[in-house]
Every structure is written in C-alpha cells, then in structure tokens.
Design an enzyme around this catalytic site. Structure first.
Site, PDB file in Angstrom:
ATOM      1  N   ASP A 103      22.662  61.328  44.470  1.00  0.00           N
ATOM      2  CA  ASP A 103      23.460  61.230  45.692  1.00  0.00           C
ATOM      3  C   ASP A 103      22.801  61.957  46.852  1.00  0.00           C
ATOM      4  OD1 ASP A 103      25.491  60.764  47.484  1.00  0.00           O
ATOM      5  OD2 ASP A 103      26.912  62.154  46.571  1.00  0.00           O
ATOM      6  N   ASP A 284      22.354  56.424  52.766  1.00  0.00           N
ATOM      7  CA  ASP A 284      23.122  57.032  51.685  1.00  0.00           C
ATOM      8  C   ASP A 284      22.981  56.254  50.385  1.00  0.00           C
ATOM      9  OD1 ASP A 284      25.021  58.679  50.368  1.00  0.00           O
ATOM     10  OD2 ASP A 284      26.616  57.262  50.850  1.00  0.00           O
TER      11      ASP A 284
END
Length: 412
Positions: A103, A284
C-alpha cells in the site's frame, strides 16, 4: 540467517550506484507480489470499496492539513477489501511469513488480521497501542518492534509493526499491510504519542544501510486471472528491465491534501477533449480503478457514450462504443501518458467477479465522489500503474513514470 557482513557485501554488489536514482542490476533487490481478487462472499463491491478508501484518504489528508491528527478522525463505514496486491513478508527470527497488502497510500506495517503474530527472540512490545482506519478496512492493536525480511536478502532490524487484536475489512488469507507511503501518514496512529512519526520499512532500509536511496520502483503487469504473481517492488532503485523508453519524473505536488500522499499534478484529456484541467491528485496501489472528480467523470461518460450499470457500479460500453474509444491522456509534467482503449476497461474474463455479465465491456474509470478544485481530484490506481512503471522517490521528492511492454497490451 546470513552474517551481517556477508549480507551487506551481497547487497553492495547488487546495487550499481551510477545514476539518480540507483539502478538495481541483476540480481535485483526485489519483492515479488501477487494480484488477488476477494472471491469470498459473492460479487465484489469494487466501486464502493474504492470510493470508501478515497473518502478516507482525502479526509486524513485534511486532518493533517488542519493539524487535527487523531487516530479516530475521519471514521467512516468500512468496505471489505476487493482487489489487492499481496507480498510475502517475513517477521521475526526465525521468520513467520505473512501475506501483506502492498500500500502506497498508508505507511504503517502491521500483521495479525488472519495469521496470528508469533513473537520470537527479536520481538519487543513497546507498550504502545496503535490503530489505522483505511475506509476499506481498519485495525487496532499493539506496537511491537521486530526483524522484518523483504524478499531474499533485505532484512530490517527493530522495525515498528502493529500487531492486530482486532481488524475489519480484510478477507481470510490477508494478514495485514506493508505501508510504503510517506512517513507523515503514521502520525496520529500511536494512541499515547499522537505527534510521533514511525519510520517506514523503506526509511529503515535506508538508515540501516541496506539501500542507497529511499526509492521504490513498482511494476504491475495486467492480468486476467483472480490470483496471479504479476508484480514486484524494487527497493533502493529501479529495475530497468521492467520499463521501456525514458523514465521521467515529476515533483510531488504542494497542493493539500494530495501533498501528504504520493501526490502529483496532472491534466487529463480524452482524445483532444479536456475532461480535467491540471490539478492535484495521487498515485495509489491500494485503489483498483482510476477515480476522477465527479465533473470529469461525467464528462468522460458523456464523450464515450457509456451508460451506468447499477449491478457493478461501473460504466458499461457497447461493442461499437468500445471500438470508437480514444486514448485517455494523462499529461504529467511535460510528458503525456496515453491509456489505450483496452487499458480503460476491466478484464472481461473477470466480469463475473463484479456481478457483471460475461463478454460485457465495463470501464475502469469511475467517480471519485467529489468535484474538482478540492486538492484531491483524481486517483491513478492499479489500472493506471499496470500500464506504466512507477517510481516513488522520497530522496528527491518526486514520482516517476515510464511505459512498459504492457502499456499497449490488449489482454483486457
């Protein structure tokens, strides 16, 4: 366990320090990871998941901007993880292997969502409580420090990790997260030390002399299966075998709240039609789709002629509309990255996982849920990164992109 001197020698030989950033030559200092679709519990709620995550990211950025960091701030409904990139990470000595989500939109590393944490001789409980909410999941537990092993050879000592006592939104088989976002995102996650920042795994690799720069290269390849090892992280530099052409950098944005993430400025055109003037947003790995500010999303729907599909939450294209699709162009700095028509659609072989119909054509461009002009106007998610090699460079405060052999792939 390799002796420290031997391990350091191996790493020094593996790194070729000839440019900025460091180019990692074969053998690569890499961590492979796999794309995994949550197939449990029926059709995945992809749009709901991504929009919930976007809302949480934007809200957390706003709390940082306003100086109101608190681990409870921005609490919203949690939606189960949908599509995730998973890496095998070792914790402890001898190490237990945990399957962790990679992440870039968060910075804490934690375990225990599925496989229980096992303390070893290198484990130390700091006595602190730690918690993070992601919109698409959350955890609460204790902070420990421990030895963390990334891939074959990158070992960090005394890395802060969260050990979850409770977690929500993570399917069976996912044990937590390895966070490679900016360090500031760890502020407010320790209950009794809300102003303390926790060094990330990338930072500790650098400070412990394992890599020469705080740089992470990310490679994804498009996949048409629900579980495929199709990606790698390269720590300390870039893997020149994974991209084609020129790797070009753009500075991190100074616009809030995107500036607290891997935020950049870009404009987007569909063909020659501008649908989003230059503005700030983020790159992201934790978001699957490409999310655009609501006005840009509406413009995209209008120019493509796509219709909203209530079952999947995605835009649906007829065959004729797909055949007429033009490139979606992302101008980042002085370079335009063209997302081809095939790059704009969900893999048709995976339609049924969304509750869609086999053979239908669904767009991966969707609604961020808020209008442009709020400093967080797009998210270039996995669907973008699968077509363009991406580099997250803390040392030089920039993000880099390059085309790959998959940029023009027609596999979807």
């Amino acid at each position: 366990m390799f002796p420290a001197a031997s391990l350091l020698t191996t790493l020094l030989l593996a790194l070729s320090i000839v440019a900025t950033p460091v180019e990692v030559r074969t053998p690569h200092v890499t961590l492979p990871f796999a794309k995994r679709i949550n197939t449990r519990g029926g059709a995945i709620k992809l749009v709901e998941h991504d929009q919930a995550r976007a809302a949480a990211l934007k809200d957390r950025g706003a709390t940082i901007q306003n100086g109101k960091l608190d681990r409870r701030a921005g609490s919203i409904a949690v939606t189960n993880e949908a599509v995730r990139y998973i890496a095998a990470v070792g914790v402890g000595s001898l190490a237990t292997t945990y399957n962790l989500i990679v992440d870039t939109g968060s910075s804490n590393t934690w375990v225990g969502a599925s496989t229980a944490y096992e303390a070893t001789s290198t484990s130390m409980n700091t006595g602190e409580s730690v918690s993070v909410s992601y919109g698409s999941g959350s955890f609460y537990g204790e902070e420990w420090t421990d030895t963390v092993t990334l891939g074959s050879g990158l070992t960090i000592t005394k890395q802060s990790i969260g050990v979850a006592s409770t977690s929500t939104g993570f399917e069976e088989g996912v044990d937590g997260i390895v966070g490679i976002g900016p360090e500031i995102l760890t502020e407010g996650t320790l209950t009794n030390e809300p102003n303390t920042e926790i060094p990330t795994v990338t930072q500790n690799l650098y400070t412990q002399g394992m890599i020469s720069e705080e740089v992470v290269g990310v490679f994804f390849a498009p996949t048409t299966t629900d579980d495929s090892t199709n990606g790698e992280l390269t720590f300390g530099g870039v893997d020149t075998t994974k991209y084609t052409g020129t790797l070009t950098y753009t500075p991190l944005t100074t616009t809030s709240p995107a500036m607290y993430y891997w935020g950049i400025n870009e404009s987007i055109t569909y063909g020659s039609t501008t649908i989003l003037a230059e503005t700030a947003g983020i790159v992201d790995t934790g978001t699957t789709l490409i999310l655009l500010a609501s006005n840009a999303y509406s413009e995209y729907q209008s120019v493509t002629g796509a219709t909203y599909d209530s079952t999947t939450g995605l835009l649906k294209l007829t065959t004729a509309q797909y055949d007429a699709l033009q490139n979606l162009n992302f101008k980042i700095g002085s370079v335009t990255y063209a997302l081809t028509p095939n790059g704009q659609i969900w893999p048709r072989s995976l339609n049924t996982y969304l509750g869609g119909t086999s053979g239908s054509i669904y767009s991966i461009v969707n609604d961020l849920g808020t209008p442009s002009g709020e400093g967080f106007d797009f998210i270039n998610g996995q669907s973008f990164i699968e077509r363009f090699y991406s580099v997250f460079d803390t040392t030089n405060s920039r993000v880099g992109f390059a085309t790959t052999s998959y940029t023009d792939a027609t596999t979807n």
